[in-house]
Design an enzyme around this catalytic site. Sequence first.
Site, PDB file in Angstrom:
ATOM      1  N   HIS A  91       4.988 -27.090  18.472  1.00  9.70           N
ATOM      2  CA  HIS A  91       4.260 -28.042  17.378  1.00  9.70           C
ATOM      3  C   HIS A  91       4.053 -27.630  16.183  1.00  9.70           C
ATOM      4  O   HIS A  91       3.445 -26.589  15.874  1.00  9.70           O
ATOM      5  CB  HIS A  91       2.974 -28.349  18.204  1.00  9.70           C
ATOM      6  CG  HIS A  91       2.248 -29.597  17.912  1.00  9.70           C
ATOM      7  ND1 HIS A  91       1.754 -29.978  16.768  1.00  9.70           N
ATOM      8  CD2 HIS A  91       2.033 -30.915  18.593  1.00  9.70           C
ATOM      9  CE1 HIS A  91       1.361 -31.313  16.705  1.00  9.70           C
ATOM     10  NE2 HIS A  91       1.523 -31.521  17.756  1.00  9.70           N
ATOM     11  N   PRO A 150      -9.917 -23.504  -2.006  1.00 10.96           N
ATOM     12  CA  PRO A 150      -8.881 -22.897  -2.858  1.00 10.96           C
ATOM     13  C   PRO A 150      -7.410 -23.549  -2.750  1.00 10.96           C
ATOM     14  O   PRO A 150      -7.029 -24.207  -1.761  1.00 10.96           O
ATOM     15  CB  PRO A 150      -8.826 -21.588  -2.391  1.00 10.96           C
ATOM     16  CG  PRO A 150      -9.182 -21.533  -0.728  1.00 10.96           C
ATOM     17  CD  PRO A 150     -10.141 -22.776  -0.874  1.00 10.96           C
ATOM     18  N   SER A 151      -6.538 -23.288  -3.659  1.00 10.38           N
ATOM     19  CA  SER A 151      -5.250 -23.670  -3.860  1.00 10.38           C
ATOM     20  C   SER A 151      -4.499 -22.520  -3.476  1.00 10.38           C
ATOM     21  O   SER A 151      -3.321 -22.283  -3.941  1.00 10.38           O
ATOM     22  CB  SER A 151      -4.785 -24.411  -5.261  1.00 10.38           C
ATOM     23  OG  SER A 151      -5.413 -25.523  -5.365  1.00 10.38           O
ATOM     24  N   VAL A 169      -3.317 -20.000   0.264  1.00 14.05           N
ATOM     25  CA  VAL A 169      -3.388 -20.130   1.706  1.00 14.05           C
ATOM     26  C   VAL A 169      -3.600 -18.594   2.260  1.00 14.05           C
ATOM     27  O   VAL A 169      -2.536 -17.791   2.022  1.00 14.05           O
ATOM     28  CB  VAL A 169      -2.221 -20.832   2.345  1.00 14.05           C
ATOM     29  CG1 VAL A 169      -2.275 -20.891   3.894  1.00 14.05           C
ATOM     30  CG2 VAL A 169      -2.110 -22.259   1.989  1.00 14.05           C
ATOM     31  N   GLY A 170      -4.449 -18.402   2.951  1.00 16.29           N
ATOM     32  CA  GLY A 170      -4.733 -17.164   3.731  1.00 16.29           C
ATOM     33  C   GLY A 170      -4.134 -17.330   5.208  1.00 16.29           C
ATOM     34  O   GLY A 170      -3.514 -18.179   5.433  1.00 16.29           O
ATOM     35  N   LYS A 171      -4.369 -16.294   6.070  1.00 16.46           N
ATOM     36  CA  LYS A 171      -3.896 -16.118   7.254  1.00 16.46           C
ATOM     37  C   LYS A 171      -4.522 -17.169   8.147  1.00 16.46           C
ATOM     38  O   LYS A 171      -3.883 -17.486   9.250  1.00 16.46           O
ATOM     39  CB  LYS A 171      -4.094 -14.885   8.084  1.00 16.46           C
ATOM     40  CG  LYS A 171      -3.387 -13.691   7.246  1.00 16.46           C
ATOM     41  CD  LYS A 171      -3.584 -12.328   7.773  1.00 16.46           C
ATOM     42  CE  LYS A 171      -2.891 -11.265   6.943  1.00 16.46           C
ATOM     43  NZ  LYS A 171      -2.868  -9.951   7.881  1.00 16.46           N
ATOM     44  N   ALA A 172      -5.565 -17.824   7.904  1.00 13.59           N
ATOM     45  CA  ALA A 172      -6.268 -19.002   8.643  1.00 13.59           C
ATOM     46  C   ALA A 172      -5.590 -20.351   8.330  1.00 13.59           C
ATOM     47  O   ALA A 172      -5.811 -21.330   9.092  1.00 13.59           O
ATOM     48  CB  ALA A 172      -7.620 -19.172   8.553  1.00 13.59           C
ATOM     49  N   GLY A 173      -4.745 -20.382   7.213  1.00 12.50           N
ATOM     50  CA  GLY A 173      -4.096 -21.683   7.064  1.00 12.50           C
ATOM     51  C   GLY A 173      -4.788 -22.520   6.314  1.00 12.50           C
ATOM     52  O   GLY A 173      -5.996 -22.288   5.610  1.00 12.50           O
TER      53      GLY A 173
END
Length: 515
Positions: free
Chosen positions: A83, A166-167, A169-173
Amino acid sequence: MSNPLIECIPNFSEARRPEIVKQIIETISSVQGVHVLDHHSDLDHNRTVVTYVGDPKSVEEAAYLAIELASKLIDLDQHTGEHPRLGATDVVPFVPISDVTMQECIELARRLGKRVGESLNIPVFLYEEAASIPEKQNLENIRSGQYEKMKTDIGKTAERTPDFGPSTVGKAGATVIGARQALIAFNIYLTTNDVGIAQKIARAVRHSSGGLRFVKGMGVLVEGRAQVSMNLTNFKKTPVARVVEFVRREAERYGVGIHHSELVGLIPQDALSEAAQWYIQLDGFQNEQILEQRLFQVMRETSNKSPDPSPDFLDQLAAATPTPGGGSAAAHTAAAGAALVAMVARLTTGKKKYLDVQERMFQIIDAAEDLRSKLNNAVIVDSAAFEKVMEAFRLPKNTDDEIQLRNEAIQTTTIHAAEVPLEVAKMALEVMKLAFEAAQNGNLNAISDAASGLFFAKSALMSASLNVRTNTLGINDQKVNSNLLESVQELENQGKSLENMTWQLLKDRGGFPIS
């Protein structure tokens, strides 16, 4: 009797680690006022959908806590699944169920989005009814290319620019939050393992490719069987039975059939009733003919007829009792003014003509609702403050010590009784400022409502100021009196100025015949 209920259906990018899914569900369930109705985990999709309901505040808090936990436990760099996904908490839609408007769900989505963006440092996109621009209404526009593409494209286009947070993207998306009508997540499994056939059927049935309106679809392979995975966004306009027959007909072209179908989450009863009505050709059918539906209706009607044991505020005000009095009435009237301000701002949002002030109108809604809540509380606080004054006067005065304690109590409680309406007057002035801005920039068709809100608040300001002045008559400390009187005089002057400006605005912008 009002019983506001909102449904929330958060989608989490995890299904293969049941211990994490369990933690998320337990976090949601831990919030008082929330009831988890269903959860569905798909190993191939590597995705879990939770359905819960509750009052607006509880639903919002549960969503925040779940997003916070998921951001700590799910790493999108390690995530794979059939998905599409953008984040650890991928999508969070809010659906009005009872005694709640879509507008309230939109505001809830915006509040949650702002909190998640600022507190958790997660990019948040608003979609569907809560979308800030038309390009973000469709989830697919935001999620195209998924998490991997978002890491490089965030902020480069309008639909890839977060509404909050923020603009980067971290590991949490990233998380997509919105408000929408009831959606049916509906999958049809085919009698084949050829995913290409499922993809062709999905292309034929989904609206974006020229298929049925209010249908989104994709073809995937699940547990070794081709699946047409669909979201039905308006079952009243495109019924489930029509979708099933469309897929059945398309499948026959490729020499396959429908093996079985499944629901992900819950489905409205009306959707199943319509399908049954279509398949068994039950013309003239009414929902009231369903036994359980009729019983529920009777029980609700009976509940609504139950007498309210608490008297109306105006009845309390008219009673031969010293409380509630003018101070409480002032707070109540200012709260009515705040409610009108919120109404005008809500009538302005979502209108193309007022897009340039939409963001400010959402801020006005938040500020007006916050003031309304505080003023409603002040209705009770003002009465309680005067009760304390009366209690002080009832203290014993048989000895010099008792007289001294009584006099000190009278002074302390009287000063407090003056400070409460002073705060009401300050809040009333803030309502006036918001009302003026709503009249100045809001929906022109509601300019008289904005002005009415301002005049309500002005009356409240004057009434509250009068209560301050009344209490100063019983205060011995002249410095305290001077500060109180200077404060109310300044508030009255500002209120009078805003009132005059509003009359002029009604004439200039509203075209009112005012001399």
